[in-house]
Design a protein around this motif. Structure first.
Motif, PDB file in Angstrom:
ATOM      1  N   ILE A  28       0.860  -1.179   0.000  1.00 13.80           N
ATOM      2  CA  ILE A  28       0.000   0.000   0.000  1.00 13.80           C
ATOM      3  C   ILE A  28       0.898   1.231   0.000  1.00 13.80           C
ATOM      4  CG2 ILE A  28      -0.217  -0.112   2.511  1.00 13.80           C
ATOM      5  CD1 ILE A  28      -2.958   1.128   2.306  1.00 13.80           C
ATOM      6  N   LEU A  29       0.591   2.184  -0.871  1.00 13.52           N
ATOM      7  CA  LEU A  29       1.401   3.383  -1.036  1.00 13.52           C
ATOM      8  C   LEU A  29       0.500   4.606  -0.955  1.00 13.52           C
ATOM      9  CD1 LEU A  29       4.220   4.540  -1.791  1.00 13.52           C
ATOM     10  CD2 LEU A  29       3.526   4.334  -4.180  1.00 13.52           C
ATOM     11  N   VAL A  56       4.515   3.971   3.064  1.00 11.00           N
ATOM     12  CA  VAL A  56       4.435   2.682   2.385  1.00 11.00           C
ATOM     13  C   VAL A  56       4.173   1.612   3.438  1.00 11.00           C
ATOM     14  CG1 VAL A  56       6.927   2.239   2.475  1.00 11.00           C
ATOM     15  CG2 VAL A  56       5.553   1.173   0.688  1.00 11.00           C
ATOM     16  N   GLY A  57       3.359   0.630   3.069  1.00 15.56           N
ATOM     17  CA  GLY A  57       3.048  -0.458   3.978  1.00 15.56           C
ATOM     18  C   GLY A  57       2.977  -1.784   3.242  1.00 15.56           C
ATOM     19  N   LEU A  68       5.195   2.548   7.329  1.00 18.26           N
ATOM     20  CA  LEU A  68       5.948   3.669   7.875  1.00 18.26           C
ATOM     21  C   LEU A  68       5.813   4.866   6.951  1.00 18.26           C
ATOM     22  CD1 LEU A  68       8.064   4.798   9.917  1.00 18.26           C
ATOM     23  CD2 LEU A  68       9.822   3.883   8.384  1.00 18.26           C
ATOM     24  N   GLY A  69       5.573   6.022   7.567  1.00 20.60           N
ATOM     25  CA  GLY A  69       5.624   7.284   6.848  1.00 20.60           C
ATOM     26  C   GLY A  69       6.833   8.065   7.335  1.00 20.60           C
ATOM     27  N   ILE A  70       7.578   8.664   6.401  1.00 19.10           N
ATOM     28  CA  ILE A  70       8.747   9.473   6.757  1.00 19.10           C
ATOM     29  C   ILE A  70       8.670  10.760   5.945  1.00 19.10           C
ATOM     30  CG2 ILE A  70      11.255   9.678   6.655  1.00 19.10           C
ATOM     31  CD1 ILE A  70      11.468   6.708   7.079  1.00 19.10           C
ATOM     32  N   GLY A  71       8.846  11.906   6.633  1.00 18.16           N
ATOM     33  CA  GLY A  71       8.745  13.159   5.905  1.00 18.16           C
ATOM     34  C   GLY A  71       9.312  14.350   6.651  1.00 18.16           C
ATOM     35  N   PHE A 192      -2.721   3.650  -3.050  1.00 16.98           N
ATOM     36  CA  PHE A 192      -2.478   2.784  -4.195  1.00 16.98           C
ATOM     37  C   PHE A 192      -2.057   1.410  -3.693  1.00 16.98           C
ATOM     38  CE2 PHE A 192      -1.827   7.126  -5.515  1.00 16.98           C
ATOM     39  CZ  PHE A 192      -2.623   7.179  -6.652  1.00 16.98           C
ATOM     40  N   TYR A 193      -2.643   0.375  -4.267  1.00 16.08           N
ATOM     41  CA  TYR A 193      -2.401  -1.002  -3.845  1.00 16.08           C
ATOM     42  C   TYR A 193      -1.776  -1.770  -5.014  1.00 16.08           C
ATOM     43  CZ  TYR A 193      -5.581   0.183  -0.072  1.00 16.08           C
ATOM     44  OH  TYR A 193      -6.171   0.780   1.006  1.00 16.08           O
TER      45      TYR A 193
END
Length: 194
Positions: A28-29, A56-57, A68-71, A192-193
């Protein structure tokens, strides 16, 4: 009989395609991007902010994803004489559980948002900050195709611990806790998958 078989086969294929998004091994994005700007008429100064948090997962089992989300997040307050800026590195690990069949699925997401950064006034560092929290957010996803999910969610239940340490000073810590289930202001997004 042949027509009934084709109809049943098509129904099974559509059901499989609708459920394929949340199968074990899928990815998953998604993420968040925001920009805010505020300026009061006839008053010097402005407030603006920007953040970006791609995520992204991976589905570790059917209907269960971890990711995890990084930003980065940036805010600036300009009062006409000086500019105060806050820049933060942001990380947000999460786990998500989907329930339901077909094109609509409900989900619950637990995330642990964290941020570390520095505050500056006119490019002089004045403090460092740390934020740690946990959030439980409910929502539902609609899958118009097998690669796209449109999501509606609310912030839900949250806790945050924020601390600021001025240069040469002592740390100030703030704890906040709340429930934000405002259905009139949901978060809307696309994932998005694949």
């Amino acid at each position: 009989m042949k027509k009934l078989f084709l109809t049943l086969t098509a129904a099974v294929a559509v059901t499989f395609a609708a459920n394929a998004q949340t199968e074990k091994g899928k990815t998953i994005l998604g993420g968040n991007v925001s920009y805010d700007y505020t300026n009061v008429k006839d008053v010097d100064g402005s407030v603006q902010g920007f953040s970006i948090l791609p995520s992204v997962g991976v589905f570790v089992s059917d209907n269960v994803a971890v990711g995890l989300g990084i930003g980065y997040a940036w805010n600036q307050e300009d009062d006409g004489t000086e500019k105060a800026k806050l820049g933060q590195f942001v990380a947000a690990p999460y786990a998500r559980l989907y329930k339901g069949d077909g094109d609509f699925k409900f989900f619950g997401q637990v995330s642990v948002p964290m941020a570390w950064g520095n505050s500056k006034v006119d490019d002089t560092k004045i403090s460092k900050s740390e934020h740690y929290g946990v959030e439980l957010a409910p929502g539902f996803a609609y899958f118009p195709t097998d690669k796209i999910g449109i999501e509606f969610s609310v912030r839900g239940l949250y806790y945050q611990n924020a601390s600021t340490t001025p240069e040469g000073g002592s740390k100030t810590t703030t704890n906040s806790f709340g429930l934000n289930a405002n259905s009139l202001a949901p978060k809307i997004g696309v994932q998005f998958y694949f």
